[in-house]
Design a protein around this motif. Structure first.
Motif, mmCIF file in Angstrom:
data_model
loop_
_atom_site.group_PDB
_atom_site.id
_atom_site.type_symbol
_atom_site.label_atom_id
_atom_site.label_comp_id
_atom_site.label_asym_id
_atom_site.label_seq_id
_atom_site.Cartn_x
_atom_site.Cartn_y
_atom_site.Cartn_z
ATOM 1 N N ASN A 123 0.826 -1.208 0.000
ATOM 2 C CA ASN A 123 0.000 0.000 0.000
ATOM 3 C C ASN A 123 0.859 1.256 0.000
ATOM 4 O O ASN A 123 0.598 2.211 -0.739
ATOM 5 N N THR B 165 4.016 1.565 -0.915
ATOM 6 C CA THR B 165 4.763 1.656 -2.169
ATOM 7 C C THR B 165 3.883 2.221 -3.279
ATOM 8 O O THR B 165 4.309 3.077 -4.056
ATOM 9 N N SER B 166 2.638 1.763 -3.319
ATOM 10 C CA SER B 166 1.692 2.274 -4.307
ATOM 11 C C SER B 166 1.409 3.755 -4.084
ATOM 12 O O SER B 166 1.367 4.547 -5.033
ATOM 13 N N ASP C 229 4.404 5.788 -5.203
ATOM 14 C CA ASP C 229 4.441 5.854 -6.668
ATOM 15 C C ASP C 229 3.435 6.890 -7.181
ATOM 16 O O ASP C 229 3.751 7.697 -8.055
ATOM 17 N N HIS C 230 2.234 6.875 -6.612
ATOM 18 C CA HIS C 230 1.200 7.846 -6.985
ATOM 19 C C HIS C 230 1.677 9.273 -6.703
ATOM 20 O O HIS C 230 1.547 10.167 -7.555
#
Length: 110
Positions: free
Chosen positions: A49, A51-52, A55-56
């Motif tokens: 979560n 990491t996502s 990235d966002h």
């Protein structure tokens, strides 16, 4: 997680301000390193979560043209997350009822 992980020491506010004005690329590298270290120290359950989310954030920040846009963007994103946290805390039943609708896409067979 096995073994101790040590975080990079955060420079003083004055040093961070100097970096922002004089070596923004080094400040950006520091931010990326600290973000990765923080994710590495998080529970395995939360890593995907986080990491996502990182990235966002990085993709959104890449679109910013000025440091002020970056600051405003981060402020807005944090405010959105705090709003969700407030709803989860103050109205947990309503928060848990929020469900995403999954739409299945069909492949074009032509």
């Amino acid at each position: 997680m096995s073994g101790a992980v040590f975080m990079t020491e955060l420079p003083s506010f004055d040093r961070l301000l100097w970096m922002a004005e004089n070596t923004p690329e080094k400040l950006d590298a520091l931010q990326k390193r600290l973000s990765k270290e923080t994710i590495a120290q998080s529970s395995e359950h939360n890593r995907a979560n986080l990491t996502s989310l990182l990235d966002h954030i990085n993709k959104r920040l890449a679109l910013c043209k000025t440091p002020y846009q970056r600051c405003h963007l981060m402020s807005s994103l944090m405010f959105q997350k705090l709003t969700l946290l407030n709803q989860a805390y103050c109205q947990p039943e309503q928060f848990l009822q929020n469900k995403a609708e999954v739409v299945h896409l069909r492949k074009n067979t032509r």
